[in-house]
Design a protein around this motif. Structure first.
Motif, PDB file in Angstrom:
ATOM      1  N   ALA A   1       0.877  -1.336   0.009  1.00 13.05           N
ATOM      2  CA  ALA A   1      -0.099   0.154   0.258  1.00 13.05           C
ATOM      3  C   ALA A   1       0.813   1.428  -0.049  1.00 13.05           C
ATOM      4  CB  ALA A   1      -1.023   0.060   1.293  1.00 13.05           C
TER       5      ALA A   1
ATOM      6  N   ALA B   1      -3.073   3.764   5.211  1.00 13.24           N
ATOM      7  CA  ALA B   1      -3.870   2.711   5.999  1.00 13.24           C
ATOM      8  C   ALA B   1      -5.277   2.387   5.007  1.00 13.24           C
ATOM      9  CB  ALA B   1      -4.111   3.448   7.161  1.00 13.24           C
ATOM     10  N   GLU B   2      -5.620   3.878   4.339  1.00 13.61           N
ATOM     11  CA  GLU B   2      -6.954   3.785   3.600  1.00 13.61           C
ATOM     12  C   GLU B   2      -6.656   2.772   2.398  1.00 13.61           C
ATOM     13  OE1 GLU B   2      -8.161   7.438   1.403  1.00 13.61           O
ATOM     14  OE2 GLU B   2      -8.376   8.008   3.541  1.00 13.61           O
ATOM     15  N   ARG B   3      -5.471   2.923   1.965  1.00 15.73           N
ATOM     16  CA  ARG B   3      -5.307   1.984   0.741  1.00 15.73           C
ATOM     17  C   ARG B   3      -5.224   0.559   1.079  1.00 15.73           C
ATOM     18  NH1 ARG B   3      -3.290   2.404  -4.929  1.00 15.73           N
ATOM     19  NH2 ARG B   3      -3.144   4.674  -4.747  1.00 15.73           N
TER      20      ARG B   3
ATOM     21  N   ALA C   1      -6.873  -0.710   3.676  1.00 17.03           N
ATOM     22  CA  ALA C   1      -8.123  -0.864   4.384  1.00 17.03           C
ATOM     23  C   ALA C   1      -7.893  -1.299   5.760  1.00 17.03           C
ATOM     24  CB  ALA C   1      -9.098  -1.775   3.500  1.00 17.03           C
TER      25      ALA C   1
ATOM     26  N   SER D   1       1.084   9.933   3.645  1.00 16.21           N
ATOM     27  CA  SER D   1       0.903   9.907   5.148  1.00 16.21           C
ATOM     28  C   SER D   1       0.433   8.411   5.333  1.00 16.21           C
ATOM     29  CB  SER D   1      -0.178  10.760   5.586  1.00 16.21           C
ATOM     30  OG  SER D   1      -1.504  10.371   4.987  1.00 16.21           O
TER      31      SER D   1
ATOM     32  N   VAL E   1      -1.919   7.769   7.302  1.00 18.93           N
ATOM     33  CA  VAL E   1      -3.592   7.927   7.104  1.00 18.93           C
ATOM     34  C   VAL E   1      -3.961   7.282   5.588  1.00 18.93           C
ATOM     35  CG1 VAL E   1      -5.747   9.113   6.852  1.00 18.93           C
ATOM     36  CG2 VAL E   1      -4.111   9.593   8.747  1.00 18.93           C
ATOM     37  N   ARG E   2      -3.329   8.052   4.521  1.00 15.16           N
ATOM     38  CA  ARG E   2      -3.357   7.422   3.115  1.00 15.16           C
ATOM     39  C   ARG E   2      -3.175   6.323   2.792  1.00 15.16           C
ATOM     40  NH1 ARG E   2      -4.032  11.399  -1.294  1.00 15.16           N
ATOM     41  NH2 ARG E   2      -3.809  13.594  -0.240  1.00 15.16           N
TER      42      ARG E   2
ATOM     43  N   THR F   1       0.979   4.163  -2.807  1.00 12.41           N
ATOM     44  CA  THR F   1       0.566   5.489  -2.274  1.00 12.41           C
ATOM     45  C   THR F   1       1.640   6.517  -2.884  1.00 12.41           C
ATOM     46  OG1 THR F   1      -0.477   4.370  -0.646  1.00 12.41           O
ATOM     47  CG2 THR F   1      -0.316   6.853  -0.400  1.00 12.41           C
TER      48      THR F   1
ATOM     49  N   SER G   1      -7.267   0.316   9.826  1.00  7.67           N
ATOM     50  CA  SER G   1      -7.262   1.579  10.823  1.00  7.67           C
ATOM     51  C   SER G   1      -5.800   2.119  10.676  1.00  7.67           C
ATOM     52  CB  SER G   1      -7.740   1.098  12.094  1.00  7.67           C
ATOM     53  OG  SER G   1      -7.034   1.810  13.019  1.00  7.67           O
ATOM     54  N   PRO G   2      -5.804   3.523  10.458  1.00 11.35           N
ATOM     55  CA  PRO G   2      -4.449   3.956  10.635  1.00 11.35           C
ATOM     56  C   PRO G   2      -3.681   3.622  11.936  1.00 11.35           C
ATOM     57  CG  PRO G   2      -6.188   5.768   9.935  1.00 11.35           C
ATOM     58  CD  PRO G   2      -6.869   4.419  10.442  1.00 11.35           C
TER      59      PRO G   2
END
Lengths: 218, 218
Positions: free
Chosen positions: B27, B46-48, B50, B41, B43-44, B31, B52-53
Motif C-alpha cells: 500500500a 492505511a486507507e489504501r 483498508a 501519510s 492515513v492515506r 501510495t 485503521s491508521p
C-alpha cells in the motif's frame, strides 16, 4: 575562477548587481556543500557572503530562485570546461573521450559545486529547483544524443540508439560526483581514463562489421 | 506477485503479522507512486490497505521504518528477478547481459515500485531512508565489483578497475527507471538489448590484446 552568471530569465543586470548575485550564488554553493540543503538558510548564506540577509531578497525573491541560479551557475561552468576540452579533439571518438575526462576532472576540481548539486538533487521538493534540474537534465541528454547521432552519420560510431546511449552515459556521469564524495581518495586520472575507455569501446564500430562505403546522409 | 518481505532487522514475524506488513508495504509503494513522497501519510497508506491508521504503528513504529521496509521489499524482489535470469547464463558475459536485461524488464514491469524508489531517492531527508538507500547502493556496488573481478580472473573480461566499472554500470542502471518514467513509450526490449550490448562491448577482452595463457590466479 569567477565565471559570470548567465541569467536565463531576466534582463541583463548591471555590473555591480551581477557581481553581487555572483557572490551570493557562490556563498549558497559553499553553504549547501557544508551544512546541507535543509540548513542552508538565507541568513547563513548572507553571513558567508558578508552581506545583510535582507539584501538577498533584493537579488533573489525566493530561495528557489537563488537555488535555480546555483544550478545554472554550476552547469554553465561545467559545460564550458567540457566544451573547451572537446573542441580541440580530432574526431568524434576523441571528442567523446575528452568530454568524459573533462567531466570527471571538473567534478574532482569542484567538489563543493558537486556536493551542492547532489544535495539539490536529493531534496528536490522545491518546484523551481526540480524544474531547473529536469531542464538541465533534458538539455544535457539532447546534446549527448545529438553528438552520438552526428558521430554515427560520420561513421565514427557503430549503430545504436542515440537516446539510450545518451541516457546511459548521463547515468554514468551522474555517478561520478557521488563516488568522489563517497571515496575522496579515488585516483581521478585513472577514473577519467577508465570511464572514457568504457564508452569508447561501447560506441566504436564493430571490427567484424563490414564498414559501409562513404555515404553521406547530410 | 506477492513476494515475502525479508525482515533484516527483526525476529521473524508470525504468518499473519508478515502478511499484514506485506500488505502495508505494498500500500505504501502504491501510495508513494501515486501521490508522491510528501503526501504519502500513514492515513492515506492505511486507507489504501483498508486498515485503521492506528494499526500501522503496531507494525511500523515510524514512517521511516515503513519506508525502509519499502526499499528492502523492492530491492529483494529486484535481486531475485535479476539472479533468476543471470543464474541460467553460460559464462560471465552472458550473465552480465542477462542481469542488465532482467533489470530493465523489472523496471518496466514494476513501474509503481520504481516510481516509489525514485521518490524516496529524491526526498532522502529521513535518516532511516537515506541510510537504507546508501546501504542498498553499497551492497549493489560490491556485488557488481565482485562479478567483474571474478570475470577478469576467468579471463572473460578485459583488464579494468572493477570498482569504476561497477559505479558506471550502477549509474547506467539507475538512469533506466527515470527514463521509463519520462518516456513511458520507450521500447523496453530494445533498451534492454542496447544497454546490455554497450556493457558487453565495454568489458570484453580487446581483440588485438594478446590473450594471456591460461594462468589461474585462484
Amino acid at each position: 575562477m569567477q565565471p559570470k552568471i548567465r541569467s536565463r530569465n531576466k534582463s541583463t543586470p548591471s555590473f555591480i548587481e551581477a557581481a553581487r548575485r555572483d557572490q551570493l550564488v557562490e556563498a549558497a554553493i559553499a553553504t549547501i556543500a557544508e551544512v546541507g540543503y535543509a540548513k542552508a538558510s538565507f541568513v547563513r548564506i548572507a553571513e558567508r557572503a558578508a552581506i545583510s540577509p535582507g539584501l538577498i531578497s533584493y537579488h533573489f525573491s525566493t530561495k528557489g530562485e537563488l537555488l535555480e541560479q546555483v544550478i545554472v551557475h554550476i552547469t554553465t561552468t561545467m559545460d564550458r570546461a567540457m566544451s573547451a576540452r572537446a573542441e580541440g579533439a580530432s574526431g568524434y571518438v576523441a571528442a567523446l573521450r575528452a568530454m568524459i575526462e573533462a567531466f570527471v576532472h571538473y567534478c574532482a576540481g569542484h567538489r563543493p559545486e558537486m556536493l551542492a548539486l547532489l544535495q539539490l538533487s536529493s531534496n528536490a521538493e522545491d518546484p523551481e529547483v526540480a524544474k531547473e534540474l529536469a531542464r538541465t537534465q533534458e538539455t544535457g541528454l539532447s546534446e549527448l544524443e545529438e553528438m552520438f547521432q552526428k558521430g554515427q552519420e560520420a561513421r565514427a560510431f557503430r549503430a545504436f540508439s542515440p537516446r539510450t546511449m545518451a541516457v546511459t552515459l548521463m547515468g554514468a556521469l551522474e555517478a561520478v560526483p557521488r563516488e568522489l564524495a563517497l571515496r575522496p581518495e579515488t585516483d581521478v586520472d585513472a577514473y577519467a581514463c577508465e570511464l572514457a575507455t568504457a564508452f569508447e569501446l561501447a560506441v566504436q564500430p564493430l571490427p567484424h562489421a563490414p564498414r559501409a562505403k562513404h555515404k553521406k546522409r547530410r
